[in-house]
Design a protein around this motif. Structure first.
Motif, PDB file in Angstrom:
ATOM      1  N   TRP A   1       0.982  -1.120  -0.051  1.00 41.88           N
ATOM      2  CA  TRP A   1       0.061   0.069   0.084  1.00 41.88           C
ATOM      3  C   TRP A   1       0.821   1.189   0.068  1.00 41.88           C
ATOM      4  O   TRP A   1       0.766   2.127  -0.809  1.00 41.88           O
ATOM      5  CB  TRP A   1      -0.944  -0.058   1.139  1.00 41.88           C
ATOM      6  CG  TRP A   1      -2.287  -0.590   0.956  1.00 41.88           C
ATOM      7  CD1 TRP A   1      -2.679  -1.932   1.354  1.00 41.88           C
ATOM      8  CD2 TRP A   1      -3.234   0.102   0.050  1.00 41.88           C
ATOM      9  NE1 TRP A   1      -4.089  -1.760   0.784  1.00 41.88           N
ATOM     10  CE2 TRP A   1      -4.342  -0.889   0.052  1.00 41.88           C
ATOM     11  CE3 TRP A   1      -3.258   1.183  -0.606  1.00 41.88           C
ATOM     12  CZ2 TRP A   1      -5.673  -0.828  -0.529  1.00 41.88           C
ATOM     13  CZ3 TRP A   1      -4.421   1.416  -1.372  1.00 41.88           C
ATOM     14  CH2 TRP A   1      -5.803   0.408  -1.405  1.00 41.88           C
ATOM     15  N   ASP A   2       1.880   1.306   0.638  1.00 42.43           N
ATOM     16  CA  ASP A   2       2.596   2.541   0.918  1.00 42.43           C
ATOM     17  C   ASP A   2       3.451   2.702  -0.453  1.00 42.43           C
ATOM     18  O   ASP A   2       3.224   3.957  -1.093  1.00 42.43           O
ATOM     19  CB  ASP A   2       4.019   2.055   2.048  1.00 42.43           C
ATOM     20  CG  ASP A   2       3.565   2.592   3.183  1.00 42.43           C
ATOM     21  OD1 ASP A   2       2.655   3.445   3.395  1.00 42.43           O
ATOM     22  OD2 ASP A   2       4.134   2.254   4.126  1.00 42.43           O
TER      23      ASP A   2
ATOM     24  N   LEU B   1       0.427   3.960  -2.965  1.00 41.26           N
ATOM     25  CA  LEU B   1      -0.126   5.282  -2.670  1.00 41.26           C
ATOM     26  C   LEU B   1       0.939   6.461  -2.896  1.00 41.26           C
ATOM     27  O   LEU B   1       0.535   7.466  -3.354  1.00 41.26           O
ATOM     28  CB  LEU B   1      -0.574   5.381  -0.983  1.00 41.26           C
ATOM     29  CG  LEU B   1      -1.568   4.536  -0.842  1.00 41.26           C
ATOM     30  CD1 LEU B   1      -1.749   4.271   0.909  1.00 41.26           C
ATOM     31  CD2 LEU B   1      -2.991   4.980  -1.478  1.00 41.26           C
ATOM     32  N   ASN B   2       2.214   6.061  -2.554  1.00 43.45           N
ATOM     33  CA  ASN B   2       3.200   7.224  -2.681  1.00 43.45           C
ATOM     34  C   ASN B   2       3.424   7.118  -4.337  1.00 43.45           C
ATOM     35  O   ASN B   2       3.536   8.434  -4.710  1.00 43.45           O
ATOM     36  CB  ASN B   2       4.553   6.581  -2.380  1.00 43.45           C
ATOM     37  CG  ASN B   2       4.550   6.773  -0.713  1.00 43.45           C
ATOM     38  OD1 ASN B   2       4.059   7.644  -0.126  1.00 43.45           O
ATOM     39  ND2 ASN B   2       5.386   5.883  -0.072  1.00 43.45           N
TER      40      ASN B   2
ATOM     41  N   SER C   1      -8.865   2.804  -9.035  1.00 47.07           N
ATOM     42  CA  SER C   1      -9.483   1.942  -7.736  1.00 47.07           C
ATOM     43  C   SER C   1     -10.639   1.334  -8.454  1.00 47.07           C
ATOM     44  O   SER C   1     -11.709   1.787  -8.823  1.00 47.07           O
ATOM     45  CB  SER C   1     -10.103   3.210  -6.768  1.00 47.07           C
ATOM     46  OG  SER C   1      -8.809   3.917  -6.369  1.00 47.07           O
TER      47      SER C   1
ATOM     48  N   LEU D   1      -5.790   0.118  -7.550  1.00 41.13           N
ATOM     49  CA  LEU D   1      -5.601   0.246  -6.066  1.00 41.13           C
ATOM     50  C   LEU D   1      -7.210  -0.664  -5.546  1.00 41.13           C
ATOM     51  O   LEU D   1      -8.360  -0.302  -6.089  1.00 41.13           O
ATOM     52  CB  LEU D   1      -6.162   1.703  -5.639  1.00 41.13           C
ATOM     53  CG  LEU D   1      -4.841   2.720  -5.901  1.00 41.13           C
ATOM     54  CD1 LEU D   1      -5.288   4.053  -5.653  1.00 41.13           C
ATOM     55  CD2 LEU D   1      -3.617   2.189  -5.115  1.00 41.13           C
TER      56      LEU D   1
ATOM     57  N   ILE E   1      -8.560   5.589   0.859  1.00 41.70           N
ATOM     58  CA  ILE E   1      -7.667   5.626  -0.270  1.00 41.70           C
ATOM     59  C   ILE E   1      -7.389   6.834  -0.684  1.00 41.70           C
ATOM     60  O   ILE E   1      -6.199   7.452  -0.586  1.00 41.70           O
ATOM     61  CB  ILE E   1      -7.917   4.752  -1.451  1.00 41.70           C
ATOM     62  CG1 ILE E   1      -8.157   3.105  -0.843  1.00 41.70           C
ATOM     63  CG2 ILE E   1      -7.021   4.738  -2.538  1.00 41.70           C
ATOM     64  CD1 ILE E   1      -8.852   2.184  -2.175  1.00 41.70           C
TER      65      ILE E   1
ATOM     66  N   GLN F   1      -5.400   8.667   2.140  1.00 42.33           N
ATOM     67  CA  GLN F   1      -3.876   8.746   2.120  1.00 42.33           C
ATOM     68  C   GLN F   1      -3.299   9.215   0.989  1.00 42.33           C
ATOM     69  O   GLN F   1      -2.093   9.626   1.231  1.00 42.33           O
ATOM     70  CB  GLN F   1      -3.898   7.062   2.167  1.00 42.33           C
ATOM     71  CG  GLN F   1      -4.387   6.266   3.399  1.00 42.33           C
ATOM     72  CD  GLN F   1      -3.680   6.647   4.635  1.00 42.33           C
ATOM     73  OE1 GLN F   1      -2.416   6.543   4.663  1.00 42.33           O
ATOM     74  NE2 GLN F   1      -4.427   7.132   5.746  1.00 42.33           N
ATOM     75  N   VAL F   2      -4.017   9.391  -0.375  1.00 44.55           N
ATOM     76  CA  VAL F   2      -3.108   9.909  -1.185  1.00 44.55           C
ATOM     77  C   VAL F   2      -3.094  11.542  -0.897  1.00 44.55           C
ATOM     78  O   VAL F   2      -2.029  12.011  -1.100  1.00 44.55           O
ATOM     79  CB  VAL F   2      -3.818   9.801  -2.248  1.00 44.55           C
ATOM     80  CG1 VAL F   2      -3.481  10.678  -3.762  1.00 44.55           C
ATOM     81  CG2 VAL F   2      -3.749   8.173  -2.925  1.00 44.55           C
TER      82      VAL F   2
ATOM     83  N   ARG G   1      -0.127  12.264   1.435  1.00 41.50           N
ATOM     84  CA  ARG G   1       1.028  11.997   0.735  1.00 41.50           C
ATOM     85  C   ARG G   1       1.437  13.163  -0.217  1.00 41.50           C
ATOM     86  O   ARG G   1       2.515  13.355  -0.507  1.00 41.50           O
ATOM     87  CB  ARG G   1       1.136  10.569   0.294  1.00 41.50           C
ATOM     88  CG  ARG G   1       1.382   9.513   1.146  1.00 41.50           C
ATOM     89  CD  ARG G   1       0.958   8.110   0.395  1.00 41.50           C
ATOM     90  NE  ARG G   1       1.376   7.128   1.275  1.00 41.50           N
ATOM     91  CZ  ARG G   1       0.935   6.564   2.396  1.00 41.50           C
ATOM     92  NH1 ARG G   1      -0.505   7.460   2.770  1.00 41.50           N
ATOM     93  NH2 ARG G   1       1.245   5.481   3.107  1.00 41.50           N
TER      94      ARG G   1
END
Length: 909
Positions: A94-95, A98-99, A441, A457, A495, A498-499, A502
């Motif tokens: 996931w990291d 998302l990054n 997604s 995703l 989701i 989180q984006v 970041r």
């Protein structure tokens, strides 16, 4: 009390008893409540039933679901789920995923500005998901390039509402369906697309003797059950309703007091209507409908005060969709039939949360909480965001054109399948192929869109998602999770948040739950509102987690100022004026009749119309899993009138190409006199996952309504021609097969097997060898061959279990029924009697072949119904229901049953 779950621990044995969770159906905009019974010890043991307490499908209905809703339990398996993040098709953390998304979007913004990125989202998202996506794009990235697939279905209704009412407000409610004495359905096959609403209409007709009028070019299953059907020429709705306004004025049937007190624009609107429709004959000629039918419709509307006009895709999906909506609303405003019991114009929403998406600003041309861009400062103040979009963004069709041109560098697609569903799909695919970065997604691993994803995703699926949706009557309902999130899947709001974090926006996106998001959404709706905006759910702001979990279905507006007795919200608006325009008066809008954007011509002489089928939904990612839903319509059929087929050399059940200047599809032919001459119909559901070349969107033109940006799915000039085939076949196989190389193929899900329909334009030189290769057989086949008729049949049985059946014939009409053979795959061991007639494809007992499914709710086939009609002398659909139960649940098959009754009687005569 509206209980949302029951969970009991048995003190004697300590085992957890069945849990009942109340949630909502994820299909159409009716917003039916469902109750899920799930044994916690077995995640597959999930039973979905109607919620008898939910206002949409409970109450007088007693709790009912349509065929799709009833089969929801069939769609929960994980075999095709996207369970882990992927980068370039490879599993990732996931990291890392998302990054990567955050980094690519930041890079595009830094190098090319905020207008270089876009989101394309969906009415399948929950309101909380939608809210966070819109906030990120418009309030933090600072552009309005977020649009939704609701653009394809309801945006013309939105534009029409805003022009007439000053707001995107549906003024009526479902109760009006039961109170109306006249129901007018315009461009709506409600019996198939909104079956529960149609059931409410039909039940009301039985109780109060009301009249049903259907306005539709096709004699659809809905039109077939109407008291009056107007088969108007496609695109002539404005002319028809302008003519109605003239008729009502000529017969002194307008509410001049309501007009004077509450409305603007009547004089200019009537003048335009008279210019378009000076006489009844001019309307009849322009609409290509018998003048007597026009007059009967006009008289019924004139003399029936309790009139509700329901409209859907046939109105909205047009280059003149917004004007069509306003032409309908004009007639209701002019007669004072807005927001009063039993009388209103009513837009039937297509998707489960299209309304919720509109509430949060999910369309590119609006801001959150039904605010426009002239109120951008207010939204920015509430969000305390670093920026705010100051102008509308790109609408769906233009958005994908800008992707192909390179103006959009990065796009994030959420919960939708534009590589199938948009018009001019070939252009959409070129755009996605050329885009510098595509994130997708979804809960499904393999869709036509997912193959373009640089980052995939895994989103939670229905049953795992927690949030709210809003249905067509402005009713907000909770969607509650009853399954754990599969694999590494996550909620869409999580989701997106989180984006956002970041990308450097930690402060605005530190949500811990869906309830937190909803509370912010509710507070924004009331922020500096004071009754100025229609969408206000301030009365729901401040809910605790427990309060959110137990929230009952409620209709907005529900303001802080309302008394507790109004906790159910507001049923109707505008009955006493109080519109949301600057002067609080409603607007009649002068609209002029116009032709569709693209006219038929000598090269493309036919008009293509597209739409839904009864038991499938959008691009089949959910309904395609269900064998009982697949049994009603197993192939994409091009429906056309027999005389058109004769003119263009097409035969029933054979294969044809349908082509426009934008693309081509290859489908099977279905002849029907219910189709107007010069017009053809193609369903929208088939994809590359289920067919070789049957995507309707490849053929549909990209013309859009100038006001709403909604595409014209109902009028594309096409030509048709025979696709000459050397052989036709079907295969039933437990094992998935590779059939991608054939000229024509389709796939449907059966019970314990897949069903393939095939046709080839090259002759088979060695049929037995070809059959073994296709079926991947390493051993012996049971075979039958008749070279004189070019027929071949084979069956593979292993350890007394049927593994595959293959039948080949020269003509499609020479192929036997598949229905009895399909049932044999549900057996662990094939019976000796069935084995003996296997290659004949005939059951030992003829009654065992029920035929193609007519009633999906109770799995009643056509042969069974016809046999009962003949043997028992059944005369009505009610008698068929009493005998076989067919048609007694949601009623969506009643029209087909009535057709079987008529044809059986005709054959007997």
């Amino acid at each position: 009390n509206y209980s949302f779950f029951i969970c009991v621990i048995c003190e004697i044995c300590g085992k957890k008893m069945p849990t009942k969770i109340k949630t909502t159906c994820p299909y159409c905009g009716v917003g039916c409540g469902v109750t899920v019974d799930k044994l916690a010890a077995n995640t597959e043991a999930t039973t979905v039933k109607p919620d008898a307490d939910h206002p949409a499908n409970g109450g007088k209905l007693g709790g009912v679901l349509c065929s799709k809703g009833s089969a929801l339990g069939d769609t929960l398996q994980l075999g095709d789920r996207l369970l882990h993040p992927q980068i370039n098709g490879q599993q990732a953390s996931w990291d890392d995923a998302l990054n990567r998304v955050a980094g690519e979007f930041k890079k595009a913004i830094d190098e090319h500005g905020p207008e270089s990125v876009a989101f394309y989202v969906s009415g399948q998202l929950l309101t909380e998901d939608y809210y966070v996506a819109n906030k990120l794009m418009k309030g933090y990235i600072g552009a309005a390039n977020i649009d939704t697939n609701s653009r394809l279905c309801m945006s013309s209704a939105v534009a029409g509402h805003k022009r007439a009412f000053g707001s995107d407000t549906v003024p009526g409610c479902y109760e009006d369906f039961e109170l109306a004495q006249l129901t007018v359905l315009v461009g709506a096959n409600t019996a198939w697309c909104h079956p529960i609403l149609f059931k409410r209409i039909q039940d009301a007709r039985k109780n109060n003797g009301g009249q049903l009028i259907a306005i539709d070019p096709r004699r659809s299953p809905t039109a077939a059950q109407a008291d009056l059907h107007l088969p108007i020429k496609p695109g002539t709705d404005v002319l028809l309703f302008n003519g109605l306004l003239v008729w009502l004025d000529n017969h002194k049937a307008l509410d001049y007091g309501y007009l004077q007190q509450y409305c603007n624009g009547f004089t200019d609107t009537l003048a335009q209507a008279r210019s378009d429709a000076p006489t009844l004959q001019s309307v009849a000629d322009g609409c290509d409908v018998d003048i007597d039918l026009i007059e009967r419709f006009y008289r019924a509307f004139e003399t029936t005060k309790k009139t509700i006009t329901l409209f859907s895709m046939g109105v909205n999906q047009s280059s003149q969709g917004t004007d069509k909506v306003n032409a309908i609303i004009n007639c209701h405003l002019a007669t004072g039939r807005v927001g009063v019991p039993g009388a209103s114009p009513f837009s039937m929403t297509g998707q489960p949360n299209a309304m919720g998406g509109r509430e949060v600003g999910g369309l590119a041309n609006m801001l959150a909480a039904h605010m426009d861009f002239d109120q951008a400062e207010r939204v920015q103040t509430f969000w305390d965001s670093p920026t705010i979009a100051g102008k509308p963004g790109l609408k769906a069709v233009e958005l994908f054109e800008k992707i192909e041109s390179g103006d959009i560098k990065a796009v994030w697609i959420m919960a939708t399948n534009p590589a199938v569903s948009l018009p001019n799909v070939n252009q959409v695919r070129r755009a996605l192929e050329s885009c510098e970065f595509v994130a997708v997604s979804d809960c499904i691993a393999h869709t036509d869109t997912m193959k373009y994803a640089d980052v995939a995703l895994p989103a939670a699926g229905w049953g795992e998602k927690d949030g709210t949706v809003t249905n067509s009557e402005r009713r907000i309902s909770r969607q509650r999770a009853f399954l754990p999130q599969a694999g590494e899947s996550r909620s869409d709001w999580w989701i997106i948040s989180q984006v956002a974090q970041r990308m450097g926006y930690e402060q605005g996106f530190d949500y811990q739950s869906a309830a937190e998001v909803f509370n912010e959404h509710a507070r924004l709706s009331a922020f500096e509102n004071f009754g100025a905006r229609d969408f206000d759910i301030g009365g729901l702001a401040g809910l605790s987690e427990v309060g959110y979990d137990s929230m009952q279905p409620v209709q907005w507006p529900l303001t802080e100022r309302m008394e507790k007795k109004s906790i159910s919200g507001t049923k109707r608006l505008f009955g006493q004026g109080k519109f949301f325009t600057p002067d609080r008066r409603g607007n009649l809008i002068p609209v002029a009749a116009a032709k569709p954007a693209n006219a038929v011509n000598t090269e493309y002489p036919l008009t293509l119309n597209t739409g839904r089928l009864r038991d499938h939904w959008h691009t089949m990612t959910r309904t395609g899993k269900s064998a009982r839903l697949a049994g009603h319509r197993v192939e994409p059929m091009l429906t056309l009138h027999p005389e058109d087929a004769l003119q263009f050399g097409l035969r029933d059940a054979h294969i044809a190409d349908v082509e426009s200047q934008w693309g081509k599809a290859t489908v099977r032919v279905e002849l029907s006199k219910d189709q107007r001459r010069g017009e053809v119909f193609l369903p929208i559901h088939w994809t590359d996952q289920y067919s070789g070349s049957a995507i309707a969107g490849k053929v549909v033109n990209p013309a859009v309504d100038a006001q709403s940006g909604q595409p014209e799915f109902k009028h594309t000039p096409v030509k048709v021609s025979p696709a000459t085939m050397q052989w036709h076949a079907f295969v039933l196989s437990r094992k998935a097969l590779d059939v991608s190389g054939y000229r024509y193929w389709t796939k449907v899900t059966g019970a314990q097997h897949n069903r393939y329909e095939l046709a080839g334009d090259q002759a088979l030189s060695d049929t037995p060898s070809w059959a073994k290769a296709l079926l991947e057989v390493d051993g012996e086949l049971l075979e039958y061959s008749d070279p004189s008729s070019d027929s071949y049949r084979a069956a593979l049985i292993t350890d007394d279990q049927l593994q595959a059946v293959l039948v080949i014939a020269k003509r499609p009409t020479d192929l036997p029924s598949r229905d009895w053979l399909s049932k044999l795959f549900a057996e662990d061991e094939i019976a000796a009697a069935d084995r003996s007639t296997l290659l004949l494809a005939e059951p030992p007992d003829p009654a065992a072949d029920v035929g193609p499914i007519v009633c999906s709710c109770f799995a009643v086939g056509r042969n069974t119904i016809q046999q009962a009609i003949t043997e028992k002398g059944l005369k009505t659909a009610a008698e068929v229901g009493g005998c076989l139960k067919a048609g007694t649940n949601c009623g969506s098959c009643v029209g087909e049953i009535e057709g079987l009754l008529a044809s059986t009687v005709s054959q007997a005569v």
